[in-house]
Design an enzyme around this catalytic site. Sequence first.
Site, PDB file in Angstrom:
ATOM      1  N   PRO A 159      -9.247  10.458   6.908  1.00 11.32           N
ATOM      2  CA  PRO A 159      -7.748  11.193   6.787  1.00 11.32           C
ATOM      3  C   PRO A 159      -7.169  11.870   8.112  1.00 11.32           C
ATOM      4  O   PRO A 159      -5.836  11.648   8.179  1.00 11.32           O
ATOM      5  CB  PRO A 159      -7.549  11.636   5.567  1.00 11.32           C
ATOM      6  CG  PRO A 159      -8.712  11.491   4.687  1.00 11.32           C
ATOM      7  CD  PRO A 159      -9.988  11.175   5.871  1.00 11.32           C
ATOM      8  N   LEU A 188      -8.299  20.761  -0.418  1.00  7.16           N
ATOM      9  CA  LEU A 188      -9.017  19.170   0.161  1.00  7.16           C
ATOM     10  C   LEU A 188      -7.869  18.648   0.694  1.00  7.16           C
ATOM     11  O   LEU A 188      -7.242  17.709  -0.067  1.00  7.16           O
ATOM     12  CB  LEU A 188      -9.638  18.757  -1.198  1.00  7.16           C
ATOM     13  CG  LEU A 188     -10.519  19.599  -1.688  1.00  7.16           C
ATOM     14  CD1 LEU A 188     -11.189  18.776  -2.976  1.00  7.16           C
ATOM     15  CD2 LEU A 188     -11.802  20.204  -0.982  1.00  7.16           C
ATOM     16  N   HIS A 207     -21.864  11.132   3.531  1.00 11.95           N
ATOM     17  CA  HIS A 207     -22.493  12.219   3.694  1.00 11.95           C
ATOM     18  C   HIS A 207     -23.749  12.091   4.680  1.00 11.95           C
ATOM     19  O   HIS A 207     -24.531  12.829   4.957  1.00 11.95           O
ATOM     20  CB  HIS A 207     -23.197  12.762   2.508  1.00 11.95           C
ATOM     21  CG  HIS A 207     -22.009  13.086   1.172  1.00 11.95           C
ATOM     22  ND1 HIS A 207     -21.472  12.108   0.501  1.00 11.95           N
ATOM     23  CD2 HIS A 207     -21.526  14.192   1.001  1.00 11.95           C
ATOM     24  CE1 HIS A 207     -20.505  12.535  -0.068  1.00 11.95           C
ATOM     25  NE2 HIS A 207     -20.546  13.933   0.021  1.00 11.95           N
ATOM     26  N   GLU A 241     -12.313  23.557   4.423  1.00 11.86           N
ATOM     27  CA  GLU A 241     -12.556  23.562   2.897  1.00 11.86           C
ATOM     28  C   GLU A 241     -14.003  24.333   2.577  1.00 11.86           C
ATOM     29  O   GLU A 241     -14.917  24.122   2.838  1.00 11.86           O
ATOM     30  CB  GLU A 241     -12.798  22.252   2.485  1.00 11.86           C
ATOM     31  CG  GLU A 241     -11.426  21.504   2.383  1.00 11.86           C
ATOM     32  CD  GLU A 241     -11.883  19.981   2.340  1.00 11.86           C
ATOM     33  OE1 GLU A 241     -13.130  19.234   2.273  1.00 11.86           O
ATOM     34  OE2 GLU A 241     -10.832  19.094   2.958  1.00 11.86           O
ATOM     35  N   GLU A 247      -7.814  16.956   4.521  1.00 10.38           N
ATOM     36  CA  GLU A 247      -8.068  16.830   5.843  1.00 10.38           C
ATOM     37  C   GLU A 247      -7.036  16.630   6.660  1.00 10.38           C
ATOM     38  O   GLU A 247      -7.004  17.250   7.778  1.00 10.38           O
ATOM     39  CB  GLU A 247      -9.304  15.701   5.932  1.00 10.38           C
ATOM     40  CG  GLU A 247     -10.731  16.234   5.468  1.00 10.38           C
ATOM     41  CD  GLU A 247     -10.689  16.080   3.775  1.00 10.38           C
ATOM     42  OE1 GLU A 247      -9.916  15.235   3.434  1.00 10.38           O
ATOM     43  OE2 GLU A 247     -11.737  16.507   3.310  1.00 10.38           O
ATOM     44  N   GLN A 272     -15.936  18.966   6.075  1.00 11.45           N
ATOM     45  CA  GLN A 272     -17.113  19.306   5.292  1.00 11.45           C
ATOM     46  C   GLN A 272     -18.260  18.353   5.532  1.00 11.45           C
ATOM     47  O   GLN A 272     -19.547  18.692   5.712  1.00 11.45           O
ATOM     48  CB  GLN A 272     -16.787  19.461   3.758  1.00 11.45           C
ATOM     49  CG  GLN A 272     -17.686  19.982   2.788  1.00 11.45           C
ATOM     50  CD  GLN A 272     -16.944  20.546   1.690  1.00 11.45           C
ATOM     51  OE1 GLN A 272     -16.665  19.787   0.721  1.00 11.45           O
ATOM     52  NE2 GLN A 272     -16.730  21.823   1.446  1.00 11.45           N
TER      53      GLN A 272
END
Lengths: 326, 336
Positions: A89, A58, A129, A29, A60, A82
């Site tokens: 997934p 997007l 994140h 991505e 995965e 990312q």
Amino acid sequence: MARLNMVDAIDQALQQAMDRDPKMVIMGEDVGRDGGVFRVTDGLIQRFGDQRVIDTPLAESGIVGMAIGMAIAGYHPVAEIQFSGFVYPAYDQLVCHAARMRNRSRGEFTVPLVVRMPYGGGIRALEHHSESMEAVFAHVPGLKVVIPADPYEAKGLLSAALADPDPVVFFEPARVYRAIKTEVPEEPYTIPLGKARVVQEGTDLTLIAWGAHVRTIKDAAQKLEAEAVAKAEVIDVRTLSPFDYETVVASVRKTGRAIIVHEAPRSCGFGAEISAQIMERAVLHLEAPVVRITGFDTMPPLGRLEDYYQPDAGMVVDAAKALLKF
Amino acid sequence: MGSVGEQVGSAGLIELYRCMVRIRSFEEHAHKTFLKGGMPGFLHLYSGEEAIAAGVMDVLAPDDYIVTSHRGHGHLLARGGDPKRMFAELYGRVDGYCRGKGGSMHIADMGHGMLGANGIVGAAVNIGTGAAFACKYRGDRRVSVAFFGDGSTNRGTFHEALNLAAIWELPAIYILENNHYGVANPQSDHTKLKDLADRAAAYGFPGVVVDGNDVLAVRAAAAEAVERARQGGGPTLIEAKTWRHWGHFIGDSAKYRDPVEHQSWLDRDPIPAFGKVLVAKGVATEAELQAIGEEVEAEMDAAIEYGRQSPFPDVSELTMDVYVGDPQGTSAGGRS
């Protein structure tokens, strides 16, 4: 020699591998036009074109599932996820297919695939994140799990991963990306997967970590030495799978004490595996229990709470002092 | 039979028939043996769906790719797989395609461009898309064919893969073998659609419904899709409507199916139906078809015996082939 940060070292490793290997394809991505959200693939689409540096939707599981098919059919895909928190997934694809193809087909099919992803905390994000779920990949037979600690290590380990015939999950500590620079040779080099690094030798205790926390234990070792408390041996594990227990066990047999540091949750973290290996192979050399300093069994929190979540050098120094008095 | 039959020619028509008979015989040999307890693992039989594998494989080139499902024996057999090595694999013996480690659900054979059966529902969709990407990337006009069932189409991976194939116009052919049940879940419970080929509209490429029990209809649809893919025209979704004669796996009594509907599909068994066509058109006599059945029966008798007599893998193979360069097996495990 150029001093590079980890972003540029990885970019250089990718560029050199793409130059060498016409079958290598980068996909993910925003890896192309945008150069990746952390700019790790910056400039690659200009050099190699959009047929080899591919911006994907997007998706995965679609990215990694396709990459597996490409790898079996003779290509060397490098998929970027990312953030590591987005990989789940694709976990199905990695665990159920990439990791097993070789064994399932008794060597007829291999999956020379590298999945790169930024991981770990210290960037003031939360949850997906910032998380550090390397152990759930290290638990999967057939996958290799690699985590570099600094720019020099990143280029050498990634170059080895890109040349590896098996699927490699390559975790990039996001907090280190631009935080430190090291000397990085321009010419290609590799660091073998499955060999830990003794960062500095010591006699009184062994500090073990990977990724961003190699710096934590180096800082702790410096403080311990500065305070004339102890001379610590510092080990960067580098690859969780394959795991180089020989280097770790040899060190603990020498020092008699071990502290393992990781930011992943404590329970079933990779520190548990290292501790078990030490127990099994060096119990009679131990002067004190093996200690783990880890994140908590919860989601990585946002903002200031992260300061409590993350291990730091002070915690390591305190634990070391307690161990030496045990 | 019409123009398709003329294109195939008499010899080709008889080979299509033989192909279906071989799959049926293979499956029923495996069935009988499995019930006696002679085979490890699970067994998902393709009986009743033979026309699909036979029709599709007939239009592929030797270097095209196929990726298949847990119900994958028929695909490999139709692709030219050796039933001796297939039975050895089902028995978990060293002469199997995967040296006895893949079993019924994971047979793979690069020699026939067969990238693997798979125990995960719909796995072929993504892997087949990747192989199609490789074909397009190489520019060698190969195509990649993925086989999967109706249940697969509800997975998120199906959507992701078909969308990727669409935007990159990949030479991918998706063969949706709609036997109307995802395990025990009927189509009416798992989708509102009557024709699952309609899903192709969401990705902007052709979706085709075909009678999956009519080998020539399947062949014609596959030929058109393969030709389009080779010419750079992108993917096709072919929904072949069919019926499995047995349950989802052997051991599943399939009581969830309506007996009347079940019987109506058995009456449309693709093999005798095609045999009748061949006889009516003068391509073969009843006696010739019977002779094919007997030859195939003898072939499968010998093949299953070969599999049964193949040795078990040595215990040292347990930890082999986990990583490249680790052929001796150094994986940790057991007592430390």
